[in-house]
Design a protein around this motif. Structure first.
Motif, PDB file in Angstrom:
ATOM      1  N   LYS A 245      28.274 -43.691 -33.734  1.00  0.00           N
ATOM      2  CA  LYS A 245      27.005 -44.596 -33.930  1.00  0.00           C
ATOM      3  C   LYS A 245      27.013 -44.988 -35.256  1.00  0.00           C
ATOM      4  CE  LYS A 245      23.992 -40.901 -32.594  1.00  0.00           C
ATOM      5  NZ  LYS A 245      23.047 -40.281 -31.736  1.00  0.00           N
ATOM      6  N   GLU A 246      27.324 -44.057 -36.146  1.00  0.00           N
ATOM      7  CA  GLU A 246      26.879 -44.384 -37.443  1.00  0.00           C
ATOM      8  C   GLU A 246      28.047 -45.525 -37.949  1.00  0.00           C
ATOM      9  OE1 GLU A 246      28.017 -41.106 -40.329  1.00  0.00           O
ATOM     10  OE2 GLU A 246      26.967 -41.893 -41.821  1.00  0.00           O
ATOM     11  N   ILE A 247      29.298 -45.514 -37.461  1.00  0.00           N
ATOM     12  CA  ILE A 247      30.153 -46.432 -37.917  1.00  0.00           C
ATOM     13  C   ILE A 247      30.742 -47.608 -36.930  1.00  0.00           C
ATOM     14  CG2 ILE A 247      30.982 -45.223 -40.111  1.00  0.00           C
ATOM     15  CD1 ILE A 247      33.478 -44.698 -38.399  1.00  0.00           C
ATOM     16  N   SER A 248      30.396 -47.295 -35.761  1.00  0.00           N
ATOM     17  CA  SER A 248      30.847 -48.446 -34.823  1.00  0.00           C
ATOM     18  C   SER A 248      29.506 -49.323 -34.358  1.00  0.00           C
ATOM     19  CB  SER A 248      31.447 -47.612 -33.623  1.00  0.00           C
ATOM     20  OG  SER A 248      30.469 -47.165 -32.670  1.00  0.00           O
ATOM     21  N   ALA A 342      35.700 -42.605 -33.837  1.00  0.00           N
ATOM     22  CA  ALA A 342      34.943 -43.557 -34.441  1.00  0.00           C
ATOM     23  C   ALA A 342      35.211 -44.383 -35.209  1.00  0.00           C
ATOM     24  CB  ALA A 342      33.799 -42.284 -35.243  1.00  0.00           C
ATOM     25  N   TYR A 343      36.160 -43.976 -36.149  1.00  0.00           N
ATOM     26  CA  TYR A 343      36.980 -44.800 -36.985  1.00  0.00           C
ATOM     27  C   TYR A 343      37.766 -45.965 -36.367  1.00  0.00           C
ATOM     28  CZ  TYR A 343      40.443 -46.319 -40.494  1.00  0.00           C
ATOM     29  OH  TYR A 343      41.080 -47.177 -41.258  1.00  0.00           O
ATOM     30  N   TYR A 344      38.302 -45.812 -35.331  1.00  0.00           N
ATOM     31  CA  TYR A 344      39.071 -46.980 -34.722  1.00  0.00           C
ATOM     32  C   TYR A 344      38.178 -47.800 -33.988  1.00  0.00           C
ATOM     33  CZ  TYR A 344      43.749 -45.133 -36.342  1.00  0.00           C
ATOM     34  OH  TYR A 344      44.591 -44.853 -36.812  1.00  0.00           O
ATOM     35  N   ALA A 345      37.177 -47.111 -33.408  1.00  0.00           N
ATOM     36  CA  ALA A 345      35.997 -47.994 -32.796  1.00  0.00           C
ATOM     37  C   ALA A 345      35.335 -48.882 -33.691  1.00  0.00           C
ATOM     38  CB  ALA A 345      35.162 -47.281 -31.808  1.00  0.00           C
ATOM     39  N   SER A 346      35.241 -48.508 -35.022  1.00  0.00           N
ATOM     40  CA  SER A 346      34.327 -49.206 -35.951  1.00  0.00           C
ATOM     41  C   SER A 346      35.376 -50.371 -36.357  1.00  0.00           C
ATOM     42  CB  SER A 346      34.088 -48.334 -37.196  1.00  0.00           C
ATOM     43  OG  SER A 346      33.651 -49.017 -38.376  1.00  0.00           O
TER      44      SER A 346
END
Ligand code: M6R
Length: 366
Positions: A245-248, A342-346
């Motif tokens: 949630k924080e980055i995407s 999370a990284y790739y979703a962002s």
């Protein structure tokens, strides 16, 4: 300065094997039979007096604390409470004279964590800090310090700091257990050997990045994601959901899998992404039946499990395997895929990965 990586977060995810190695370095005997935390200089008497531990932290550091509780209670049989610093500091907690306060903070400057440390010191309690920054406020004011040697963490989303906090907590739990003799010598040797094998295994986990990127792209079109687990897996699910949630900016929730039918199942609809963590052997069958519950509602389930677990593949839509270690150390294996997800979703959503909106790296105000 990003060393060829697109973002600091990506670089820091890949630095984890080295960060784990550095945090372990010098903290086990050469023959691999004991943990040494010479920075503490604690006597056996001091350790025997500790009757309770309060772990206090915020965000990701709090999530590391939850795993720390599991480790300390299992290995040292000392009761541990873990609490978010902004709650703890205003709660008038019951603290006995021999309660050890452990504060965890990557930056060592988080206002609420620092306030909790000061309250504990004012009560005359011993405070141990686990921090990544030598010379930070938390490091200076605590009685004892264990430094996590993650190196500078630039991205707002905490990655390698979490992994090294876990390693520090594992070392601390073993250290307490070997002193109190709540764990047998051969168990200590096994734990140490497994800890030393983690960097290599983490390298292997990181090789599944291309698969995770593909999954993240598919997940990024959804406005929700659910992270499920039992036991320690649940603690990692909390951290996976926070990262997501924080980055995407996609709504993400972590749930203890057994709690599903107490409300959350109402939100599970056709194709909604569910990430199921399944590494705790004694909870395996229970987790599998929870997966079946969400599958029956047509969720899209990504299972993350131990390499060689063929059973799981029959119950989920997609599996990611991680190298086996002790169930206890599973968080170190599980977190890298969740960070990458999370990284790739962002990235897929075109967000500013390293500087998510409304957030600061170090929260020095309340
Ligand atoms: O520096 P600290 O460990 O005290 O920071 C605590 C939290 O602010 C931090 O972990 C935050 O939750 C991260 N941005 C999460 O990725």
């Amino acid at each position: 300065e990003k060393g060829g990586y697109a973002h600091y977060m990506q670089k820091e995810i890949y630095e984890q094997p080295k960060a784990v190695r550095d945090t372990l370095s010098g903290r086990v005997t050469e023959d691999g039979t004991r943990v040494v935390l010479s920075e503490l200089g604690w006597t056996e008497d001091l350790i025997k007096q500790i009757d309770r531990i309060h772990i206090v932290a915020c965000g990701t550091s709090y999530h590391a604390g939850l795993v720390g509780k599991a480790a300390i209670e299992k290995l040292a049989r000392i009761p541990v409470d873990v609490e978010v610093a902004s709650e703890y500091r205003y709660r008038d907690p019951i603290v006995s004279r021999n309660t050890l306060i452990v504060v965890i903070s990557q930056s060592g400057e988080t206002a609420d964590t620092l306030a909790a440390l000061r309250n504990a010191k004012a009560l005359g309690n011993r405070v141990l800090a686990i921090t990544n920054v030598v010379g930070s406020s938390v490091a200076r004011e605590a009685d004892d310090v264990i430094i996590t040697w993650a190196g500078p963490e630039i991205s707002v989303a905490s990655t390698k700091a979490y992994t090294t906090q876990l390693v520090a907590l594992y070392l601390f739990a073993i250290y307490l257990g070997q002193t109190l003799q709540t764990i047998a010598q051969d168990a200590v040797t096994t734990y140490v050997r497994e800890l030393q094998a983690l960097p290599q295994k983490l390298d292997e986990v990181l090789q599944s990045a291309p698969q995770i990127e593909e999954i993240a792209r598919a997940f990024a079109v959804w406005d929700d994601a659910f992270f499920l687990g039992r036991g320690i897996d649940y603690y990692v699910a909390l951290e996976g959901a926070l990262k997501y949630k924080e980055i995407s900016y996609i709504h993400a929730e972590a749930y203890p899998a057994g709690e599903l039918k107490h409300g959350t199942l109402a939100l599970i609809v056709d194709h909604v992404p569910v990430i199921a963590l399944v590494t705790q052997d004694e909870l395996y069958e229970k987790s599998l039946s929870n997966i079946k519950e969400v599958k029956a509602r047509d969720a899209y389930v990504l299972g993350i499990a131990w390499a060689g677990d063929e059973e799981i593949a029959k119950s989920v839509d997609r599996v990611l395997y991680v190298p086996r270690t002790l169930p206890f150390f599973a968080p170190i294996m599980l977190i890298a895929p969740l960070q990458l997800l999370a990284y790739y979703a962002s990235v897929a959503r075109g967000n500013d990965v390293d500087k998510p909106r409304n957030l600061a790296k170090s929260v020095t105000v309340e």
